[in-house]
Design a protein around this motif. Sequence first.
Motif, PDB file in Angstrom:
ATOM      1  N   ILE A  18     -12.936  14.670  -4.283  1.00 39.73           N
ATOM      2  CA  ILE A  18     -12.814  13.554  -5.211  1.00 39.73           C
ATOM      3  C   ILE A  18     -13.362  12.310  -4.526  1.00 39.73           C
ATOM      4  CG2 ILE A  18     -11.256  12.216  -6.674  1.00 39.73           C
ATOM      5  CD1 ILE A  18     -11.482  15.204  -7.337  1.00 39.73           C
ATOM      6  N   TRP A  56      -6.361  15.975 -13.017  1.00 39.16           N
ATOM      7  CA  TRP A  56      -5.890  14.942 -12.092  1.00 39.16           C
ATOM      8  C   TRP A  56      -4.717  14.171 -12.698  1.00 39.16           C
ATOM      9  CZ3 TRP A  56      -6.038   9.941 -13.840  1.00 39.16           C
ATOM     10  CH2 TRP A  56      -6.910   9.663 -14.911  1.00 39.16           C
ATOM     11  N   LEU A 105      -3.690   9.751  -6.269  1.00 32.14           N
ATOM     12  CA  LEU A 105      -4.414  10.578  -7.230  1.00 32.14           C
ATOM     13  C   LEU A 105      -4.417  12.019  -6.724  1.00 32.14           C
ATOM     14  CD1 LEU A 105      -6.310  10.630  -9.784  1.00 32.14           C
ATOM     15  CD2 LEU A 105      -8.205  10.501  -8.158  1.00 32.14           C
ATOM     16  N   VAL A 107      -5.250  16.133  -7.470  1.00 33.40           N
ATOM     17  CA  VAL A 107      -6.197  16.924  -8.267  1.00 33.40           C
ATOM     18  C   VAL A 107      -5.937  18.408  -8.029  1.00 33.40           C
ATOM     19  CG1 VAL A 107      -8.629  17.382  -8.755  1.00 33.40           C
ATOM     20  CG2 VAL A 107      -7.903  15.072  -8.083  1.00 33.40           C
TER      21      VAL A 107
END
Length: 273
Positions: A18, A56, A105, A107
């Motif tokens: 990412i 996500w 974040l 994912v």
Amino acid sequence: GSPQTVAVTFTVLPPCKITLPSSSSLAFSAVQGGANPTSQSMVLAASGNCLWPLSWHTTISGTAPWLNVTPVGGTFAASGQPTTLVVAPTVSNLAPGSYSSQVSLSVTDSSGVQVGLPQTFSVTLSVVQPCALQANASSLTFALVVGATASQKIALSDTGSCALPVSWNISTDSASSAWLSVSSSSGSDTGSGGGFGVSVTAANLAPNTYKGTITVAASGSGQASVLNNHLSIPVTLTVSGQPTVNVSGSVNACVDSACSASSPLAGASVKLE
């Protein structure tokens, strides 16, 4: 039939990852009780050898009711497809001070496996005190005898985050114009404060109590907002009559050099101050 040759090809694929913007932090500033700061955006993307689509989700660390991140989740359908996060703090009910938090974040790929470590960025919000006008006296009181005058000085200053110079206009109510006046009708503060003089006169007043009001209207540079931008200072004047002095008695003088006795002194005058 020898030697025999076998060709070997080894392909190394980029890892699934990412990509965050180069900046790992966002900073905001606002005035207490004022408008929320302008929101900022962060563009995210996924690339590499991933099991598409990727899911996500964002998480805000700790307790940060002042921080809003939208959307809170989504998907990356293919490599390089961007997603935009909007970060929008709110200053409602916040006291002046510095606030900070982190947004993570996480994912996962289509098989439910987490992709790398959660990516984080920090958000800081600085809330400053609003610009406010203040005077060194909330009211003025005078006591005079008929015909006398008096004066005082009002000091004005600004607190908080002000757009200097802060300008003001000064006026008195029409009902008190016969006895109340100010030394100037306008002024400004460029950072060191300011003020004006207040004068009262009982030259043409009968004994009584009189009330008036001084109004100070203020605004910052470019008409920036100022709290207490209409400051009212009540003024009370108590007028009493001239005091009356009654004098009585007699003036005596010695009858001889030895002052063996005394008698009234004819034609004597006494000056009393």
